[in-house]
Design a protein around this motif. Sequence first.
Motif, PDB file in Angstrom:
ATOM      1  N   VAL A 177      -1.255  70.806  70.755  1.00 20.07           N
ATOM      2  CA  VAL A 177      -1.326  69.376  71.053  1.00 20.07           C
ATOM      3  C   VAL A 177      -0.502  69.035  72.284  1.00 20.07           C
ATOM      4  O   VAL A 177      -0.937  68.286  73.153  1.00 20.07           O
ATOM      5  CB  VAL A 177      -0.868  68.531  69.842  1.00 20.07           C
ATOM      6  CG1 VAL A 177      -0.788  67.067  70.200  1.00 20.07           C
ATOM      7  CG2 VAL A 177      -1.797  68.739  68.670  1.00 20.07           C
ATOM      8  N   ASN A 178       0.687  69.592  72.397  1.00 22.11           N
ATOM      9  CA  ASN A 178       1.589  69.272  73.508  1.00 22.11           C
ATOM     10  C   ASN A 178       1.158  69.912  74.817  1.00 22.11           C
ATOM     11  O   ASN A 178       1.604  69.502  75.875  1.00 22.11           O
ATOM     12  CB  ASN A 178       3.015  69.715  73.184  1.00 22.11           C
ATOM     13  CG  ASN A 178       3.554  69.000  71.967  1.00 22.11           C
ATOM     14  OD1 ASN A 178       3.074  67.946  71.582  1.00 22.11           O
ATOM     15  ND2 ASN A 178       4.550  69.605  71.350  1.00 22.11           N
ATOM     16  N   HIS A 179       0.336  70.943  74.742  1.00 29.95           N
ATOM     17  CA  HIS A 179      -0.023  71.694  75.941  1.00 29.95           C
ATOM     18  C   HIS A 179      -0.892  70.879  76.889  1.00 29.95           C
ATOM     19  O   HIS A 179      -0.594  70.713  78.049  1.00 29.95           O
ATOM     20  CB  HIS A 179      -0.732  72.998  75.557  1.00 29.95           C
ATOM     21  CG  HIS A 179      -1.293  73.747  76.716  1.00 29.95           C
ATOM     22  ND1 HIS A 179      -0.511  74.185  77.754  1.00 29.95           N
ATOM     23  CD2 HIS A 179      -2.550  74.122  77.010  1.00 29.95           C
ATOM     24  CE1 HIS A 179      -1.275  74.792  78.643  1.00 29.95           C
ATOM     25  NE2 HIS A 179      -2.504  74.768  78.208  1.00 29.95           N
ATOM     26  N   LYS A 180      -2.003  70.393  76.390  1.00 36.19           N
ATOM     27  CA  LYS A 180      -2.932  69.674  77.241  1.00 36.19           C
ATOM     28  C   LYS A 180      -3.755  68.754  76.369  1.00 36.19           C
ATOM     29  O   LYS A 180      -4.191  69.139  75.298  1.00 36.19           O
ATOM     30  CB  LYS A 180      -3.834  70.663  77.983  1.00 36.19           C
ATOM     31  CG  LYS A 180      -4.752  70.020  78.986  1.00 36.19           C
ATOM     32  CD  LYS A 180      -5.528  71.075  79.740  1.00 36.19           C
ATOM     33  CE  LYS A 180      -6.424  70.416  80.766  1.00 36.19           C
ATOM     34  NZ  LYS A 180      -7.187  71.390  81.527  1.00 36.19           N
ATOM     35  N   LYS A 181      -3.969  67.569  76.820  1.00 34.04           N
ATOM     36  CA  LYS A 181      -4.794  66.634  76.065  1.00 34.04           C
ATOM     37  C   LYS A 181      -6.258  66.986  76.287  1.00 34.04           C
ATOM     38  O   LYS A 181      -6.808  66.780  77.369  1.00 34.04           O
ATOM     39  CB  LYS A 181      -4.542  65.192  76.516  1.00 34.04           C
ATOM     40  CG  LYS A 181      -3.130  64.724  76.252  1.00 34.04           C
ATOM     41  CD  LYS A 181      -2.933  64.488  74.775  1.00 34.04           C
ATOM     42  CE  LYS A 181      -1.537  63.944  74.532  1.00 34.04           C
ATOM     43  NZ  LYS A 181      -1.209  63.826  73.165  1.00 34.04           N
TER      44      LYS A 181
ATOM     45  N   THR B   3      -6.161  68.253  62.832  1.00 29.27           N
ATOM     46  CA  THR B   3      -4.825  68.382  63.402  1.00 29.27           C
ATOM     47  C   THR B   3      -3.853  68.753  62.299  1.00 29.27           C
ATOM     48  O   THR B   3      -3.745  68.058  61.296  1.00 29.27           O
ATOM     49  CB  THR B   3      -4.381  67.065  64.061  1.00 29.27           C
ATOM     50  OG1 THR B   3      -5.350  66.696  65.041  1.00 29.27           O
ATOM     51  CG2 THR B   3      -3.025  67.217  64.720  1.00 29.27           C
ATOM     52  N   VAL B   4      -3.168  69.881  62.499  1.00 24.51           N
ATOM     53  CA  VAL B   4      -2.153  70.337  61.556  1.00 24.51           C
ATOM     54  C   VAL B   4      -0.907  70.643  62.380  1.00 24.51           C
ATOM     55  O   VAL B   4      -0.906  71.570  63.186  1.00 24.51           O
ATOM     56  CB  VAL B   4      -2.612  71.593  60.780  1.00 24.51           C
ATOM     57  CG1 VAL B   4      -1.519  72.064  59.847  1.00 24.51           C
ATOM     58  CG2 VAL B   4      -3.896  71.330  60.028  1.00 24.51           C
ATOM     59  N   GLY B   5       0.124  69.856  62.163  1.00 24.36           N
ATOM     60  CA  GLY B   5       1.354  70.049  62.934  1.00 24.36           C
ATOM     61  C   GLY B   5       1.096  69.804  64.407  1.00 24.36           C
ATOM     62  O   GLY B   5       0.624  68.738  64.802  1.00 24.36           O
ATOM     63  N   HIS B   6       1.365  70.806  65.228  1.00 21.30           N
ATOM     64  CA  HIS B   6       1.181  70.681  66.674  1.00 21.30           C
ATOM     65  C   HIS B   6      -0.088  71.367  67.165  1.00 21.30           C
ATOM     66  O   HIS B   6      -0.208  71.644  68.351  1.00 21.30           O
ATOM     67  CB  HIS B   6       2.398  71.278  67.408  1.00 21.30           C
ATOM     68  CG  HIS B   6       3.664  70.548  67.132  1.00 21.30           C
ATOM     69  ND1 HIS B   6       3.909  69.279  67.608  1.00 21.30           N
ATOM     70  CD2 HIS B   6       4.750  70.882  66.401  1.00 21.30           C
ATOM     71  CE1 HIS B   6       5.089  68.881  67.201  1.00 21.30           C
ATOM     72  NE2 HIS B   6       5.635  69.833  66.459  1.00 21.30           N
ATOM     73  N   HIS B   7      -1.001  71.651  66.253  1.00 24.71           N
ATOM     74  CA  HIS B   7      -2.229  72.344  66.636  1.00 24.71           C
ATOM     75  C   HIS B   7      -3.458  71.539  66.233  1.00 24.71           C
ATOM     76  O   HIS B   7      -3.467  70.896  65.196  1.00 24.71           O
ATOM     77  CB  HIS B   7      -2.312  73.724  65.960  1.00 24.71           C
ATOM     78  CG  HIS B   7      -1.172  74.614  66.304  1.00 24.71           C
ATOM     79  ND1 HIS B   7      -0.119  74.824  65.435  1.00 24.71           N
ATOM     80  CD2 HIS B   7      -0.894  75.333  67.411  1.00 24.71           C
ATOM     81  CE1 HIS B   7       0.745  75.647  66.006  1.00 24.71           C
ATOM     82  NE2 HIS B   7       0.305  75.967  67.204  1.00 24.71           N
ATOM     83  N   ILE B   8      -4.483  71.625  67.070  1.00 24.24           N
ATOM     84  CA  ILE B   8      -5.792  71.058  66.740  1.00 24.24           C
ATOM     85  C   ILE B   8      -6.720  72.242  66.502  1.00 24.24           C
ATOM     86  O   ILE B   8      -6.881  73.098  67.377  1.00 24.24           O
ATOM     87  CB  ILE B   8      -6.347  70.191  67.881  1.00 24.24           C
ATOM     88  CG1 ILE B   8      -5.423  69.023  68.166  1.00 24.24           C
ATOM     89  CG2 ILE B   8      -7.750  69.689  67.529  1.00 24.24           C
ATOM     90  CD1 ILE B   8      -5.815  68.207  69.390  1.00 24.24           C
ATOM     91  N   TYR B   9      -7.300  72.297  65.321  1.00 24.45           N
ATOM     92  CA  TYR B   9      -8.249  73.354  64.970  1.00 24.45           C
ATOM     93  C   TYR B   9      -9.645  72.767  65.091  1.00 24.45           C
ATOM     94  O   TYR B   9      -9.948  71.744  64.485  1.00 24.45           O
ATOM     95  CB  TYR B   9      -8.003  73.854  63.552  1.00 24.45           C
ATOM     96  CG  TYR B   9      -6.663  74.528  63.381  1.00 24.45           C
ATOM     97  CD1 TYR B   9      -6.537  75.903  63.542  1.00 24.45           C
ATOM     98  CD2 TYR B   9      -5.528  73.787  63.075  1.00 24.45           C
ATOM     99  CE1 TYR B   9      -5.305  76.516  63.410  1.00 24.45           C
ATOM    100  CE2 TYR B   9      -4.298  74.390  62.934  1.00 24.45           C
ATOM    101  CZ  TYR B   9      -4.189  75.755  63.100  1.00 24.45           C
ATOM    102  OH  TYR B   9      -2.974  76.362  62.964  1.00 24.45           O
ATOM    103  N   CYS B  10     -10.478  73.410  65.862  1.00 19.40           N
ATOM    104  CA  CYS B  10     -11.813  72.881  66.144  1.00 19.40           C
ATOM    105  C   CYS B  10     -12.849  73.960  65.851  1.00 19.40           C
ATOM    106  O   CYS B  10     -12.712  75.106  66.289  1.00 19.40           O
ATOM    107  CB  CYS B  10     -11.876  72.469  67.613  1.00 19.40           C
ATOM    108  SG  CYS B  10     -13.516  72.086  68.197  1.00 19.40           S
TER     109      CYS B  10
END
Length: 164
Positions: free
Chosen positions: A102-106, A130-137
């Motif tokens: 999530v913090n890396h790039k929108k 979205t789980v924590g700081h990760h988006i799983y797609c």
Amino acid sequence: MKPPAAREKQRRDHMKELYSTLASLLHLQPYVRMSLPELLDQATRSLKQLKERVEGLKSRKEELEKVVRLNGESSNNERRLRIVQVRESVDMELEANLIIMVNHKKVMPFEVLGVIEQGGAEIKSATFCTVGHHIYCTVHAKAFQARIGFDVELIEARLLKLVY
């Protein structure tokens, strides 16, 4: 005590009920008539397919967990988890899996879907979690035209460019 004929009728009714339940679990149309042996064969085939699918999903999960562990153990100052995986199945279907920090790039969901559509695939389903700081797609798509197909390498390269 019931007479034998009544017990037999009760047994037959119970078996009909069980076969009806089996047919509904197999998602058979109510107007489709099939003999009991055919119904049992269909159930056996469905169970085998489901078992194979579960095994495939388990192995894919282990593979992804291994990649996650390797990325998590990297010695970068900024531990970023970046995974893009695009697969093509036999029947011209595409599955894209992404894990984005999530913090890396929108990265907007519509951008991911746009990249896949530009590659010649029609979106069937997409999930973003979205789980924590990760988006799983996970995106499932099918080729717009079966004869033309889609370019897996191009889609994967564009997704990598978008995520990175």
